[in-house]
Write an enzyme that holds these catalytic residues in place. Sequence first.
Site, PDB file in Angstrom:
ATOM      1  N   ASP A 230       0.891  -1.154   0.000  1.00 52.08           N
ATOM      2  CA  ASP A 230       0.000   0.000   0.000  1.00 52.08           C
ATOM      3  C   ASP A 230       0.935   1.211   0.000  1.00 52.08           C
ATOM      4  O   ASP A 230       2.111   1.109   0.349  1.00 52.08           O
ATOM      5  CB  ASP A 230      -0.915  -0.017   1.229  1.00 52.08           C
ATOM      6  CG  ASP A 230      -2.111   0.901   1.019  1.00 52.08           C
ATOM      7  OD1 ASP A 230      -3.125   0.731   1.700  1.00 52.08           O
ATOM      8  OD2 ASP A 230      -2.018   1.800   0.139  1.00 52.08           O
TER       9      ASP A 230
HETATM   10  C1  GLC Z   1      -4.297   4.342  -0.196  1.00 54.41           C
HETATM   11  C2  GLC Z   1      -5.192   3.136   0.028  1.00 54.41           C
HETATM   12  C3  GLC Z   1      -5.132   2.128  -1.089  1.00 54.41           C
HETATM   13  C4  GLC Z   1      -4.889   2.866  -2.398  1.00 54.41           C
HETATM   14  C5  GLC Z   1      -3.484   3.446  -2.338  1.00 54.41           C
HETATM   15  C6  GLC Z   1      -3.179   4.315  -3.553  1.00 54.41           C
HETATM   16  O1  GLC Z   1      -3.744   4.765   1.022  1.00 54.41           O
HETATM   17  O2  GLC Z   1      -5.050   2.443   1.272  1.00 54.41           O
HETATM   18  O3  GLC Z   1      -6.350   1.396  -1.098  1.00 54.41           O
HETATM   19  O4  GLC Z   1      -5.010   1.971  -3.496  1.00 54.41           O
HETATM   20  O5  GLC Z   1      -3.254   4.182  -1.149  1.00 54.41           O
HETATM   21  O6  GLC Z   1      -3.995   5.438  -3.526  1.00 54.41           O
END
Ligand code: GLC
Length: 748
Positions: A230
Site C-alpha cells: 500500500d
Molecule cells: C491508499 C489506500 C489504497 C490505495 C493506495 C493508492 O492509502 O489504502 O487502497 O489503493 O493508497 O492510492
Amino acid sequence: MIDVKELVSKMTLEEKASMCSGGDFWHTKSVERLGIPNVMLSDGPHGLRKQDLNADHLGINVSIKAVCFPSACATACSFDKELIETMGKALGNECLAEDVSTILGPGCNIKRSPLCGRNFEYFSEDPYLASNMAKHHILGVQSTGIATSLKHFLANNQEHRRMSTSANIDERTLREIYLCAFETAIKEAQPKTVMCSYNRINGTFASENKRYLTDILRDEWGFKGLVVSDWGAVNNRIDALKAGLDLEMPSSGGVNDRLIIKAVKDGNLSEEVLNTSVERILTLMYQYLENRNKDAKFDMDSDHALAEKIAQECIVLLKNDDNILPLQKGKKIAYIGKFAKAPRYQGGGSSHINSYKVSNALDSSKDFAEITYAQGYDTNQDATNSELLAEAIEVAKDSDVAVIFAGLPDTFESEGFDRSHMDMPNCQNQLIEKVAEVQPNTVVVLHNGSVITMPWLDKVKGVVETYLTGQGSGSAVSKILFGEVNPSGKLAETFPIKLQDNPSYLTGFGEGDEVNYSEGIFVGYRYYDKKDMDVLFPFGYGLSYTTFEYSNLQVSSEKIKDIDTLTVTVDITNTGSMAGKEIVQLYVQDVESSVIRPIKELKGFEKVSLEPNETKTVTFTLNKRSFAYYNVDIKDWHVESGEFRILIGKSSRDIVLTKSIYVESSVELPKHYHMNTTYGDLVCDPNAKDFLKKLNNLYFSEMEGDMGEGTQEMMLQMLKYNPLRAFISFTNGKISSSFIEENLKELM
Ligand code: GLC
C-alpha cells in the site's frame, strides 16, 4: 512474451534495485539502457482515478473525468457474480483506453466494526460473500488483460492508526474469517497483484510478514503474481523483500534502492531474492505492454448506463408497509432532502472518482410524476436548519407521499478516519420524525456506506437502502421507486439495533497500537445468531415487489464422506404478478461439534431471475470446505463426523427449507494422551474402552460398600475431569504410572 529471466540477467544490481520501487507516485521505473519502459497503476476499485500531475493517495488532487460505479458496499448487495464481472470488464476497458496497467482493487477486507471509515469500499462481514464478489470483480477486469490488486492483505479493518496498529488475531479466526476473505479470490481468480496492508498482524507489519506474503499467499494458495505495498506501507525494505514484497509504492526517492544494493553487497540479502522480485515486476509490465489492446475506447456514456444498470441490481428494499412502493404515477409526491438533488453516491479517499456526470432522483423522476422538492437539511451539518425543516414539513403535508432522501454525509465516513457513532446526522433524523408526524405515507431512501441506526423506522412505511451506488444512483433509485425496476438487492452486512450490540464493541479499535480481535470468529451474523440477538435487519435480508416460494429441496446424498461433493437443488417460484430476481442463500450448520462454531455459515448463494409463475431450479455444489472448521492442531481444515443441516434461506434469519445429512470424516485427529489427560477425554475415545475397563476394575476393586451399576456410573461422572495421574494417588499406587503410560502409548 519477453524472457524476463534473460532480461534480468542483463540488468546491473543498481538497475534491479531501482526496479523494486516506483518511479513516481503512479508509475513503475523504466530502464532506458535496456529499453524497459514503465507502466502505470491507478485506483480503483469502482472507477478509474487516474491522476496526471499532482498525485495523492487520498483523492484530494484532481483526477481525470471518469465513471463512478457502485462501491463494494452496494455491489455486494447484488449477490450477482455475473454483474460484478461485467463491471470489472468495463473498468478493464477504461484502463486500456487510458494506458493504465493495473487498477488498485477490489478491497475485500471484512467489516469487523460498523464504524470502519472504509466499510463502503469493502463487500461484507461474511468471508464467503466477500471473496466470491472479489473473485468475479478480478475475473472481469483481468479478462481485458488489465491487472487488479486485491487489497488490503491482511486485516485492515479500521482506519484508526492504520499505519501502525497491530491486529492481534488468533490463527483459527485468521483462517476462517480474515484470510478466508482473500482465499477464494486468490485461488480462483489469480489477481495479478495483491496489495499488502499498512497495519501489523500479531506484531509484524504486513509489508514484511513472510507468513502471509509467502508461506500462505504463495506456498499454500499458489498465488503467482506480484505483491505491491500500500502506498507508504513499507517499514523495512530489506525485510520486506525477504518476506515477499516485490514492489514498494510510491517511489522511495532512491533511499531504499540504495539500501537494497548495500544489503546485497554486504550479503544481507541474496541476489536471488532480488531477481525473483524484479522478474515478477517485469512480468506484470510485459504482460500488459505486449498484450495491450490499443484500440480500446473509454465510452463514458455507455459506462454510465452500465453503472446505472448495476446500481438498480444493488439497491435493497428494506421496508414496504401497505405497499407504499412502488409510487403511483398520478399521485402528488414530495422529494425531501438534498440527496434527492445531489446524491451521496461514493466514498471519500483514494477511491474518489471525478464523475463526468451524476444522475439525481429529482430530475430522473420527473418523467414519472409531478414532484415537489424541499431541501430539508444542510448536507454536512449535524444541527437542524429550522427554516429548511419548516419548509419540508409544509411540502410533506401538501403531498400524497413524502420521500425523504437521507444518509451519511462525506464528513461522517471516509478512508483515513473511522466513524465515532452509528447515527445519521441529527438534522436528518429529526427531519424524518417531523415529516412522518404530518405525513403517514413517508418513505426514506438511504445513501450510506455503512450501517446506521434508524430511530424513526416504526414511523415510516418504506425504506430503500441504496448505499453508495455510483453516479447512476439517482436514475436507478427513481426506476425502483416508480416500479420500472423491481428491487432485488439483499444486505451483505447486518444492521444491528445499536452499536453496543456489535461484537467488536468492547475492544473497538484497540488501545494504542494494539487491537485484539477478541470476538474471534464471531463477526457479524455469526455473532448475532449465536447470541440469538435481535437485529434491525439481518444479513441477507431484502424485499421485492413480488413474492417467491421455495420448494423441493433435494440433496444428492444423505450421507457423504468429507472428501465427496454434495449437490443441493431447490426450486424457486415467482408467486407474484411482477417479474423479479431472488437471491437464494445456502447456509451450513454443524449440528453437534466438539469445537465452538457459529450457528450457521454462508456456503452458497445464487441470484435467479423469474417471470410471474415461473419456477427455476437452483443448484449448489458443496465440498469439504463447506463443512469444515480450521483445526489449529493439525493446521488444516477439518470436518468432524456427524449431522449437518443444509439451510436454504431468504435471509440469514429466514430459513425456509432444511435438510439433514451425515458427513463422515476421513481424517482421524492425532491423539495427544499423557498423564494429565482426563478420564472423560478417554471415555470419548472408543479405542480406549479396554484400557478404561481395566482401570475401572482396578479402581473399584479398592472400594467397599454397594458399588452397584448406578453408583459406579455416578462415580465415573465425578471422575471425568480427573487427570489419569490422580488414579495413582487415589489407589495408593495400585494403579501404577507404568500401567497408565503403557496403555496410553498403545492408544496413540
Ligand atoms: C491508499 C489506500 C489504497 C490505495 C493506495 C493508492 O492509502 O489504502 O487502497 O489503493 O493508497 O492510492
